[in-house]
Design an enzyme around this catalytic site. Structure first.
Site, PDB file in Angstrom:
ATOM      1  N   LYS A  10       0.892  -1.079   0.138  1.00  9.27           N
ATOM      2  CA  LYS A  10       0.031  -0.106   0.041  1.00  9.27           C
ATOM      3  C   LYS A  10       0.840   1.355  -0.067  1.00  9.27           C
ATOM      4  O   LYS A  10       1.956   1.219   0.243  1.00  9.27           O
ATOM      5  CB  LYS A  10      -0.981  -0.034   1.189  1.00  9.27           C
ATOM      6  N   VAL A  96      11.100  -4.511   2.565  1.00  9.84           N
ATOM      7  CA  VAL A  96      11.123  -4.776   3.950  1.00  9.84           C
ATOM      8  C   VAL A  96      11.257  -3.647   4.765  1.00  9.84           C
ATOM      9  O   VAL A  96      12.106  -2.784   4.540  1.00  9.84           O
ATOM     10  CB  VAL A  96      12.078  -5.888   4.357  1.00  9.84           C
ATOM     11  N   ALA A  97      10.503  -3.251   5.782  1.00 11.63           N
ATOM     12  CA  ALA A  97      10.594  -2.011   6.873  1.00 11.63           C
ATOM     13  C   ALA A  97      10.604  -0.925   5.706  1.00 11.63           C
ATOM     14  O   ALA A  97      11.428   0.015   6.038  1.00 11.63           O
ATOM     15  CB  ALA A  97      11.734  -2.143   7.582  1.00 11.63           C
ATOM     16  N   ASP A 137      -2.310  -1.498  10.117  1.00  6.65           N
ATOM     17  CA  ASP A 137      -2.453  -1.663   8.592  1.00  6.65           C
ATOM     18  C   ASP A 137      -2.787  -2.918   8.135  1.00  6.65           C
ATOM     19  O   ASP A 137      -3.097  -3.140   6.911  1.00  6.65           O
ATOM     20  CB  ASP A 137      -1.100  -1.397   8.288  1.00  6.65           C
TER      21      ASP A 137
HETATM   22  O1  C5P Z   1      -0.408  -0.847  14.837  1.00  4.13           O
HETATM   23  P1  C5P Z   1       1.050  -1.268  14.591  1.00  4.13           P
HETATM   24  O2  C5P Z   1       1.722  -2.708  15.254  1.00  4.13           O
HETATM   25  O3  C5P Z   1       1.450  -1.526  13.148  1.00  4.13           O
HETATM   26  O4  C5P Z   1       1.748   0.018  15.369  1.00  4.13           O
HETATM   27  C1  C5P Z   1       3.243  -0.061  15.173  1.00  4.13           C
HETATM   28  C2  C5P Z   1       3.753   1.262  16.041  1.00  4.13           C
HETATM   29  O5  C5P Z   1       3.368   2.423  15.188  1.00  4.13           O
HETATM   30  C3  C5P Z   1       2.809   1.252  17.356  1.00  4.13           C
HETATM   31  O6  C5P Z   1       3.413   0.726  18.271  1.00  4.13           O
HETATM   32  C4  C5P Z   1       2.884   2.987  17.591  1.00  4.13           C
HETATM   33  O7  C5P Z   1       4.168   3.145  18.005  1.00  4.13           O
HETATM   34  C5  C5P Z   1       2.720   3.238  16.148  1.00  4.13           C
HETATM   35  N1  C5P Z   1       1.531   3.639  15.614  1.00  4.13           N
HETATM   36  C6  C5P Z   1       1.013   4.858  16.294  1.00  4.13           C
HETATM   37  N2  C5P Z   1      -0.428   5.084  15.674  1.00  4.13           N
HETATM   38  C7  C5P Z   1      -0.960   4.401  14.886  1.00  4.13           C
HETATM   39  C8  C5P Z   1      -0.269   3.312  14.280  1.00  4.13           C
HETATM   40  C9  C5P Z   1       0.816   2.889  14.690  1.00  4.13           C
HETATM   41  O8  C5P Z   1       1.596   5.667  17.209  1.00  4.13           O
HETATM   42  N3  C5P Z   1      -2.235   4.960  14.316  1.00  4.13           N
END
Ligand code: C5P
Length: 297
Positions: A10, A96-97, A137
């Site tokens: 995405k 990746v990343a 995501d």
């Molecule tokens: O949800 P996900 O595990 O992908 O999120 C990874 C990190 O990104 C979370 O631990 C947080 O630090 C940050 N994040 C955030 N706000 C979001 C999505 C992700 O702060 N809406």
């Protein structure tokens, strides 16, 4: 017997980020667009949970239970009283990343592949619920197309897209950690009242019309200053894409992949060639959008 699922990457055409919430996440107005770069996840019965990965960046993918695909299999198995004894093979083409939801794609792919292999027949709502637990995501990786994500990005509303958009993605040397980029966003905004994130109507209209010029004028990414602060050389990549005629140049999600919107397929090929020649990225990939969500092959 084995089941293979194809899942798209995405790009966020709008990533409006609010202030940090008490739970550490940020409220978003996140306009996701699935693009035609894919990982494939194959699930095969096995004696125990095992992950393998192939592709140019396979060495950077964790093969233990921290892999989001493994966590997806474990979550589905636990809900249905099964042991997660499955071999998940990931054919990795998504950087990746990179800020293109590659790990989320593998989680959505593993979930759908295991659901099909095990005959658990989870409803769409159950699958989306597991996806939301796995990561912000992941639900979008399952549904694909285009969607507005609110909350931390996991609450989705499907969006209309009236045409094909042509993108170029410049893959950087190295990765960025999503939490680190959100942390830098907080640091850069210390003492500032961050406004509520709201989707741009101009952007939604441009998507619905399939109008690349209007979309280019409306794209935005509130994480871009944070990504550039942690990875300053990305500004050279953005500049190289703009100089090559891209209609828009932005960091993809939390980066460090950068995304360039082109007028058409020929324009995208030209921007990709110029980016490669500029020496400001590791590789450049073209991809159309929108792309379908996770699909059993
Ligand atoms: O949800 P996900 O595990 O992908 O999120 C990874 C990190 O990104 C979370 O631990 C947080 O630090 C940050 N994040 C955030 N706000 C979001 C999505 C992700 O702060 N809406």
């Amino acid at each position: 017997m084995s089941v293979t699922v194809r899942v798209p990457a995405k790009v966020n055409v709008q990533l409006a980020v609010g202030g940090a919430r008490p739970d550490g996440f940020h409220d978003l107005a996140n306009v996701f667009l699935a693009v035609g770069l894919y990982d494939e996840v194959t699930a095969t019965p096995a004696d125990e949970l095992r992950i393998t990965c192939e592709g140019p960046d396979a060495g950077q993918v964790p093969l233990d239970r921290t892999n989001l695909a493994a966590r997806a299999a474990i979550a589905l198995a636990a809900r249905h009283g099964l042991a997660p004894d499955v071999h998940l093979h990931i054919a990795k083409d998504i950087p990746v990343a990179g800020g293109m939801a590659g790990g989320s794609a593998d989680a959505a792919g593993a979930l759908l592949a295991c659901d099909t292999l095990w005959g658990t027949n989870a409803s769409r709502d159950e699958l989306l619920g597991i996806c939301a637990e796995l990561g912000s995501d992941v639900p979008f990786s399952l549904v694909g197309g285009a969607a507005l994500g609110t909350g931390r990005g996991e609450r989705l509303r499907a969006l209309e897209v009236g045409g094909t958009f042509h993108w170029v993605f410049a893959v950087a040397d190295g990765g960025l950690s999503t939490p680190a980029v959100y942390g830098e966003f907080d640091r850069l905004n210390e003492g500032v009242r961050v406004p509520e994130p709201v989707a741009s109507q101009e952007l939604l209209d441009a998507l619905a019309k399939g109008d690349a010029v209007a979309l280019a004028a409306a794209v935005s990414n509130d994480l871009q200053p944070a990504a550039l602060s942690l990875f300053p050389s990305l500004s050279d990549t953005l500049e190289a894409g703009r100089a090559a005629g891209a209609l828009a140049a932005l960091v993809s999600g939390s980066g460090p992949t950068t995304a360039f919107l082109a007028r058409d397929a020929d324009g995208a090929a030209a921007v990709a060639q110029a980016l490669l020649a500029s020496g400001t990225c590791r590789t450049a990939r073209v991809a159309p959008s929108p792309a379908p969500g996770a699909t059993v092959l």
